[in-house]
Design a protein around this motif. Structure first.
Motif, mmCIF file in Angstrom:
data_model
loop_
_atom_site.group_PDB
_atom_site.id
_atom_site.type_symbol
_atom_site.label_atom_id
_atom_site.label_comp_id
_atom_site.label_asym_id
_atom_site.label_seq_id
_atom_site.Cartn_x
_atom_site.Cartn_y
_atom_site.Cartn_z
ATOM 1 N N TYR A 246 -1.290 -1.949 9.435
ATOM 2 C CA TYR A 246 -2.017 -1.782 8.171
ATOM 3 C C TYR A 246 -0.910 -1.327 7.223
ATOM 4 O O TYR A 246 -0.092 -0.616 7.413
ATOM 5 N N LYS A 247 -0.804 -2.056 6.127
ATOM 6 C CA LYS A 247 0.177 -2.039 5.007
ATOM 7 C C LYS A 247 -0.365 -0.952 3.917
ATOM 8 O O LYS A 247 0.229 0.007 3.535
ATOM 9 N N LYS A 248 -1.486 -1.679 3.385
ATOM 10 C CA LYS A 248 -2.044 -0.810 2.356
ATOM 11 C C LYS A 248 -3.747 -1.020 2.581
ATOM 12 O O LYS A 248 -4.243 -1.794 3.169
ATOM 13 N N ASN B 200 -4.251 -8.865 -1.031
ATOM 14 C CA ASN B 200 -5.180 -8.722 -2.133
ATOM 15 C C ASN B 200 -5.055 -9.766 -3.124
ATOM 16 O O ASN B 200 -3.996 -9.894 -3.816
ATOM 17 N N GLU C 8 -0.476 -8.922 -3.225
ATOM 18 C CA GLU C 8 0.056 -8.011 -2.193
ATOM 19 C C GLU C 8 -0.290 -7.977 -0.799
ATOM 20 O O GLU C 8 -1.535 -8.359 -0.610
ATOM 21 N N MET D 142 -1.465 -6.891 2.426
ATOM 22 C CA MET D 142 -2.276 -5.436 3.124
ATOM 23 C C MET D 142 -2.296 -5.083 4.280
ATOM 24 O O MET D 142 -2.153 -4.134 4.715
#
Length: 142
Positions: free
Chosen positions: A69-71, A101, A106, A108
């Motif tokens: 999980y990045k964001k 996204n 980005e 995510m």
């Protein structure tokens, strides 16, 4: 093995209210479902559907799944998941995943799954099935 050939599929999807937690972000248990949707999209695009595998007398269960999980993904976002096939000489199917996204591009989340082959008696198959070898040849992977 031809390292230059990249088999990739993409799918945009909606974040449903039922997939978020009390913080309004996607619950971690939803990500495997997104990966599953991506595998189905890949199967449709490249003729490696689960039912086709079963027609040849095999199942392809998951034996490993990694999620990074990045964001956070949030309710009402419209992300895109990319699935990339990773060739291997072993009797298994390996995919990498990237979730973006679509509004900001980005990254995510990322992930990887590994599937093996079992016969209809639920016995692990150690040698690459003939149909899978033919599938690799069809896409110039070997």
């Amino acid at each position: 093995m031809n390292e230059e050939i990249i088999l990739k599929a993409s799918k945009e999807f909606d974040i449903r209210f039922s997939e978020v937690d009390s913080m309004n972000v996607v619950w971690h248990g939803s990500y495997p479902l997104y990966f599953e949707d991506a595998r189905e999209e890949f199967g449709r695009k490249y003729k490696l559907e689960y039912l086709r595998i079963a027609e040849f007398g095999y199942y392809a269960p998951l034996v490993d799944m990694q999620i990074h999980y990045k964001k956070p993904l949030a309710y009402q976002m419209k992300p895109r998941i990319d699935i990339i096939y990773r060739p291997t000489e072993a009797a298994k199917i390996v995919f990498d995943y990237e979730i973006y996204n679509t509004e900001t591009d980005e990254l995510m989340a990322t992930g990887r799954t590994v599937q093996v082959f079992m016969d209809k008696n639920y016995q692990l198959v150690w040698i690459t099935p003939d149909f899978y070898q033919e599938w690799k040849r069809m896409w110039n992977l070997i």
